[in-house]
Design an enzyme around this catalytic site. Structure first.
Site, PDB file in Angstrom:
ATOM      1  N   ARG A  58       0.382  -1.371  -0.021  1.00  0.00           N
ATOM      2  CA  ARG A  58      -0.002   0.053   0.138  1.00  0.00           C
ATOM      3  C   ARG A  58       1.250   1.670   0.565  1.00  0.00           C
ATOM      4  O   ARG A  58       0.543   2.561  -0.588  1.00  0.00           O
ATOM      5  CB  ARG A  58      -1.279   0.162   1.222  1.00  0.00           C
ATOM      6  N   THR A  59       1.550   1.465   1.106  1.00  0.00           N
ATOM      7  CA  THR A  59       2.553   3.135   1.054  1.00  0.00           C
ATOM      8  C   THR A  59       3.509   3.046   0.175  1.00  0.00           C
ATOM      9  O   THR A  59       3.490   3.946  -0.097  1.00  0.00           O
ATOM     10  CB  THR A  59       3.439   2.742   2.315  1.00  0.00           C
ATOM     11  N   LYS A  86      25.719  -4.897  -0.913  1.00  0.00           N
ATOM     12  CA  LYS A  86      27.403  -4.549  -1.238  1.00  0.00           C
ATOM     13  C   LYS A  86      27.257  -3.962   0.102  1.00  0.00           C
ATOM     14  O   LYS A  86      28.519  -3.513   0.261  1.00  0.00           O
ATOM     15  CB  LYS A  86      27.625  -3.717  -2.097  1.00  0.00           C
ATOM     16  N   ARG A 108      11.453   4.042   4.071  1.00  0.00           N
ATOM     17  CA  ARG A 108      10.891   2.852   5.399  1.00  0.00           C
ATOM     18  C   ARG A 108      11.848   1.689   5.848  1.00  0.00           C
ATOM     19  O   ARG A 108      13.241   1.231   4.701  1.00  0.00           O
ATOM     20  CB  ARG A 108       9.560   1.519   4.927  1.00  0.00           C
ATOM     21  N   HIS A 136       4.290   5.754  11.742  1.00  0.00           N
ATOM     22  CA  HIS A 136       3.371   5.620  10.766  1.00  0.00           C
ATOM     23  C   HIS A 136       3.068   6.901   9.820  1.00  0.00           C
ATOM     24  O   HIS A 136       1.958   6.891  10.022  1.00  0.00           O
ATOM     25  CB  HIS A 136       3.616   4.312  10.060  1.00  0.00           C
TER      26      HIS A 136
HETATM   27  N1   CP Z   1      -0.069  -0.482   5.710  1.00  0.00           N
HETATM   28  C1   CP Z   1       1.020  -0.101   5.382  1.00  0.00           C
HETATM   29  O1   CP Z   1       2.005   0.360   5.378  1.00  0.00           O
HETATM   30  O2   CP Z   1       0.677  -1.459   4.289  1.00  0.00           O
HETATM   31  P1   CP Z   1       2.280  -1.906   3.633  1.00  0.00           P
HETATM   32  O3   CP Z   1       2.857  -2.284   4.588  1.00  0.00           O
HETATM   33  O4   CP Z   1       1.703  -2.688   2.303  1.00  0.00           O
HETATM   34  O5   CP Z   1       3.031  -0.885   2.943  1.00  0.00           O
END
Ligand code: CP
Length: 309
Positions: A58-59, A86, A108, A136
């Site tokens: 999603r993100t 590496k 992330r 998040h």
């Molecule tokens: N909600 C969320 O962070 O989903 P993803 O891990 O698919 O990005």
């Protein structure tokens, strides 16, 4: 308001006004997404890099779509297929992306705090797309946007966040964001996944171990996945016991206010933290959350890189 923030790291230092600015801007972006050709030139010439050290559906895809809808150039980097394998350090990766002209880096990482480190050394805007169990913020903003869309307000709502709170960056950012916008947050889960210290760490938050009591009269419920990949110990006697005590079932959801929206950041494990009937039922806002993620991330990219400053 005049937007001055350069990075999006968490919502703990956001003002209510800043959150409301994001929500209003996301509303305008949502209109763009309904056009026959959903594309505007707002960020033409800007470069957005998504740098993911953990999996995402999603993100990552919604940042990609958000940047493309605003006509920015987008480059996606997955750590597993980059020079990180590496031995390249995070800071060298950030400097490399800056040298390539990145205006924003969406990052992330499995370690809490990594986006803060990147922001200290980066000229590009850093957006935290999830760091360990810590934060998040863009997910929390889209959750708040979705709740406001469904219920017309956030002020005064009683929102239950249910499940694996201990490992949830989504819960932590929502505690800040919902609190700042006037909601009452109730955390519910087994003691091993919801240490009582949460009530001290986050003043104003209620901790309730009994799911039926937590759900009584709730305005909205957010279910969370058991993040077993982050478990360091055996935190649950058995999965069956967890399901029996904490799964969001239709019978339990009926204790909440009629029509109370059900949120889940995804990915869902239907049959574990949420009954499939609830996950796919009329109260489920899960797909709205996904769709709203694009509008909210467009708003953030616009506010950080666009004409707002
Ligand atoms: N909600 C969320 O962070 O989903 P993803 O891990 O698919 O990005």
């Amino acid at each position: 308001m005049t937007w001055t923030r350069r990075h999006i790291l968490d919502l703990d230092d956001f003002s209510r006004e800043e959150i409301e600015t994001v929500l209003e801007t996301a509303g305008a972006m949502k209109e763009v997404l309904t056009r026959p050709v959903p594309k505007v030139p707002t960020l033409r010439g800007k470069r957005v890099v998504t740098l993911f050290y953990e999996p995402s559906t999603r993100t990552r895809s919604s940042f990609d779509l958000a940047a493309k809808t605003l006509s920015a150039e987008v480059v996606g980097i997955a750590a597993q297929t980059s020079s990180v394998t590496k031995g390249e350090s995070l800071l060298d990766t950030i400097r490399t992306l800056e040298a390539l002209g990145a205006d924003a880096i969406v990052i992330r990482h499995p370690e809490s705090g990594v986006p803060y480190l990147a922001a200290r050394f980066s000229r590009a805007s850093i957006i935290n797309a999830g760091d360990g169990a810590h934060a998040h913020p863009t997910q929390a903003l889209l959750d708040i946007f979705t709740l406001k869309e469904r219920l017309g307000r956030i002020d005064g709502l009683r929102v239950v966040i249910l499940g694996d709170i201990l490992h949830s960056r989504v819960a932590r950012s929502n505690i800040w964001g919902l609190g700042k916008t006037g909601a009452r947050v109730v955390l519910c889960g087994p003691p091993t996944l919801l240490p009582p210290l949460f009530a001290q760490a986050y003043p104003g938050v209620e901790v309730e171990g009994n799911l039926e009591r937590a759900l009584e009269g709730a305005d909205a419920v957010m279910a969370l996945r058991l993040q077993r990949e982050r478990f360091q110990d055996a935190l649950l006697p058995s999965l069956n016991e967890y399901v029996g005590l904490y799964q969001l079932t239709p019978q339990r959801l009926a204790l909440a206010r009629a029509g109370a929206p059900v949120l889940h950041p995804g990915p869902m494990n239907e049959g574990v933290e949420i009954d499939p009937e609830v996950a796919q039922g009329p109260q489920s806002a899960v797909l709205d959350q996904v769709a709203n993620g694009v509008a909210v991330r467009m708003a953030l990219l616009y506010l950080l890189l666009g004409g707002a400053r």
